[in-house]
Design an enzyme around this catalytic site. Structure first.
Site, PDB file in Angstrom:
ATOM      1  NE  ARG A 107      -3.893   0.418   1.834  1.00  0.00           N
ATOM      2  CZ  ARG A 107      -5.489   0.687   2.849  1.00  0.00           C
ATOM      3  NH1 ARG A 107      -5.137   1.187   3.618  1.00  0.00           N
ATOM      4  NH2 ARG A 107      -6.206   0.287   1.958  1.00  0.00           N
ATOM      5  CD  GLN A 137     -13.404  -2.622  -0.391  1.00  0.00           C
ATOM      6  OE1 GLN A 137     -12.146  -2.067   0.540  1.00  0.00           O
ATOM      7  NE2 GLN A 137     -14.440  -2.847  -0.121  1.00  0.00           N
ATOM      8  CG  ASP A 225     -14.051   6.112  -0.524  1.00  0.00           C
ATOM      9  OD1 ASP A 225     -13.941   6.039   0.961  1.00  0.00           O
ATOM     10  OD2 ASP A 225     -12.323   5.811  -1.404  1.00  0.00           O
ATOM     11  CB  CYS A 266     -14.362   1.259   0.404  1.00  0.00           C
ATOM     12  SG  CYS A 266     -13.473   2.077   0.460  1.00  0.00           S
TER      13      CYS A 266
HETATM   14  N1   CP Z   1     -11.110   0.165   2.841  1.00  0.00           N
HETATM   15  C1   CP Z   1      -9.954  -0.126   2.732  1.00  0.00           C
HETATM   16  O1   CP Z   1      -9.043  -0.757   2.122  1.00  0.00           O
HETATM   17  O2   CP Z   1      -9.812   0.178   4.269  1.00  0.00           O
HETATM   18  P1   CP Z   1      -8.084  -0.073   5.346  1.00  0.00           P
HETATM   19  O3   CP Z   1      -7.948   1.611   4.876  1.00  0.00           O
HETATM   20  O4   CP Z   1      -8.680   0.019   6.783  1.00  0.00           O
HETATM   21  O5   CP Z   1      -7.251  -0.994   5.081  1.00  0.00           O
HETATM   22  N1  NVA Z   2     -10.341   6.889  -0.690  1.00  0.00           N
HETATM   23  C1  NVA Z   2      -9.555   6.212   0.452  1.00  0.00           C
HETATM   24  C2  NVA Z   2      -9.955   4.877   0.368  1.00  0.00           C
HETATM   25  C3  NVA Z   2      -9.338   4.024   2.350  1.00  0.00           C
HETATM   26  C4  NVA Z   2      -9.033   2.638   1.726  1.00  0.00           C
HETATM   27  C5  NVA Z   2      -8.272   6.628   0.617  1.00  0.00           C
HETATM   28  O1  NVA Z   2      -7.480   6.528  -0.744  1.00  0.00           O
HETATM   29  O2  NVA Z   2      -7.295   7.432   1.331  1.00  0.00           O
END
Ligand code: CP
Ligand code: NVA
Length: 308
Positions: A107, A137, A225, A266
């Site tokens: 990530r 997701q 979101d 999500c």
């Molecule tokens: N939806 C999602 O990816 O959540 P986190 O940021 O908690 O991993």
């Molecule tokens: N759009 C959000 C999703 C988190 C799971 C972000 O990137 O922060």
């Protein structure tokens, strides 16, 4: 190398197989304790690195639990603790990690970091979210939709709010799984056009409709979101809230969709901003099924990457 970098980069037949495999693995665990090991132990002897350069609850825990259920071993690493965060190149990090682990989940912020990791790693790399996309997701979301409503092919999905990374992966999925997608939000927060064009090129009906009430007419699924993503500057928060207020998913908006429309988010959510608690905890909502299905979908993704 079988990387899972994005939904539009993965063969549709493989995507379908992963969803079906995830559903079967979920059924096989029905009623068992969370810590029970899967019977077949497909990841026995496999070591997985889970690297986070941004916060995470669901991705972190669901990947870690998934590896353990399948008999593998995992290590959760924060980007700041690695030499990566202190100037070692991504390419060198990728080559070093490939000598220790069998699979890398990352990530990160810039998509280029993920792509460079994948280019130089000699083990599969999975995208656990970048500023641009969030494919794991949406695999969980497809699984969730289909377990409630059957095949997603030909259905109408409406996204209300910011045209962000999660939307982008929905657009990729629209093309690959054959559903229609409508974006409703302010022009300043439109998604990148390339995401829309790619889905259109694969035959999906992709629309932008500014009026949210008009947009959700006939929707089988309404999605939103957070209005401010992790990579967005916090100074933009107030401006974004002003622009997006009219795109809140509330009971009035849900009532304008199909009577049996599902609601997804999500998570993490900012209750009463992008969606009201009445919707999040209401009869249309499947948000916690989505969260659970991260586990099952990602187990299928990891097995596909490793060919086990
Ligand atoms: N939806 C999602 O990816 O959540 P986190 O940021 O908690 O991993
Ligand atoms: N759009 C959000 C999703 C988190 C799971 C972000 O990137 O922060």
């Amino acid at each position: 190398m079988t990387h899972f970098l994005d939904i539009h980069k993965t063969d549709p037949t493989d995507l379908r197989a992963m969803i079906d495999h995830a559903a079967a693995m979920k059924t096989a665990r029905d009623g068992r304790p969370k810590g029970a090991l899967d019977d077949d132990q497909p990841l026995k002897n496999y070591m997985v690195a889970l690297i986070f350069e941004k916060p995470s609850t669901r991705t972190r825990v669901s990947f870690d639990v998934g590896v353990r259920q399948m008999g593998g071993q995992s290590m959760v690493l924060s980007g700041a603790d690695l030499q990566l965060g202190h100037g070692e190149t991504i390419a060198d990090t990728a080559r070093v990690l490939s000598r220790y682990v069998d699979l890398i989940m990352l990530r990160t912020f810039e998509e280029d970091v993920l792509l460079e990791m994948a280019e130089y790693a000699s083990v599969p790399v999975i995208n656990g979210l970048t500023n641009r996309t969030h494919p794991c997701q949406i695999m969980a979301d497809i699984l969730t939709f289909e377990e409630h409503r059957g095949p997603i092919r030909g259905k109408k999905v409406v996204w209300s709010g910011d045209g962000n990374n999660v939307f982008a992966s929905f657009a990729h999925a629209a093309g690959q799984f054959g559903f229609d997608l409508t974006f409703t939000g302010p022009p300043t927060l439109d998604p990148e056009n390339i995401f829309l064009e790619e889905a259109r090129a694969k035959g999906s009906k992709i629309e932008i409709i500014r009026d949210p009430m008009e947009a959700v007419a006939g929707a089988d699924l309404v999605v939103t979101d957070t209005w401010v993503s992790m990579h967005d500057s916090q100074s933009a928060k107030e401006r974004r809230h002003n622009q997006l207020r009219g795109y809140q998913v509330n009971e009035r908006l849900m009532a304008a969709a199909k009577p049996d429309a599902l609601f997804m988010h999500c998570l993490p959510a900012h209750r009463e901003d992008e969606a009201t608690s009445a919707v999040m905890d209401g009869p249309h909502s499947v948000i916690f099924d989505e969260a659970e299905n991260r586990l099952h979908a990602q187990k299928a993704i990891m097995r596909w990457c490793l060919g086990v």
